[in-house]
Design an enzyme around this catalytic site. Sequence first.
Site, PDB file in Angstrom:
ATOM      1  CB  SER A  43     -20.936  26.988  89.007  1.00  0.00           C
ATOM      2  OG  SER A  43     -21.674  26.118  89.851  1.00  0.00           O
ATOM      3  CG  HIS A 273     -19.161  26.836  93.513  1.00  0.00           C
ATOM      4  ND1 HIS A 273     -20.218  27.333  94.229  1.00  0.00           N
ATOM      5  CD2 HIS A 273     -19.675  26.401  92.321  1.00  0.00           C
ATOM      6  CE1 HIS A 273     -21.328  27.230  93.502  1.00  0.00           C
ATOM      7  NE2 HIS A 273     -21.024  26.664  92.350  1.00  0.00           N
TER       8      HIS A 273
END
Length: 294
Positions: A43, A273
């Site tokens: 990711s 992220h």
Amino acid sequence: MPLTSRPLLRRTLVTLGSAALAALALAPAARAADPEYVALGDSMASGPLIPDVTGPVACARSTHNYAHELAATLGVAGLTDVTCSGAASKHMTEPQSLSVLGQPAGTAPPQFDALTGGTRLVTLTIGGNDAGLVGVAQDCVNLLPTGTPCKTRYTQGGVDQVAARIDAFEPKLSAVLDGIRQRSPQARVVVTGYGLYIKPGGCWPAVPVLPVDADWLQGSVNRMNGVIARQAAAHGMTYIDLVTPSQGHDACQSPSAKWLEGFVPTSSAAPLHPNRLGEANYARIIAGQIQAAR
């Protein structure tokens, strides 16, 4: 020309024309099967929740992840992006079960299926899920400044369990890099580390982890980066350090400066992220190293 020759000429032209059309039809398929650039990874590379989504929804792959930005910068002839949220090293050679909101959403094929003998550039970001780093960070949320550091929960018998997972990942990464080289022997392989998620001492309560845990969590990321750098060098591949250029862009910074989001994102990106600014800067950093080596 005799009249009897004209039907033969027409048949010959039709045959030649059909062959030419067939050749033209095959050319794009050949290019699609033999991409110049293949992006592999988890990711951090796929860019979850950064608009727009491409590929399987459960992979949360963005059209503005670093692979797409890098391909545009380098002007590559073709990109095959198979990065997928949740991917671990085993998903290079095994299918990955996908889900959306806890519901099964099919499978993604092994990422190595995208590699060919004609691939010229491969990027790889992997390891975070092998060590469970995001889950560990989530366990470290502490709403009280006097709470118990989560570091103590991950230390058993004097052994740092997260560090042990990271060390166990090293032979897996070695096997992954061997697999890339076997499948794409002519490719330049670029292996990225992970960025600076939180500055020294953290910034509780903006990012609600205690100072000792902030340093331990980033220290775990740095340990993972050490493994990645060591294996990239051992395999003659390019390692990209993302911690050093991320100084001043961690999750503690302002929305306009941060490259990585905290537990509550301030832009369209997944918690813990990279955001779009981060992915764009990762692409810039990677492109700079590739171009400098030409």
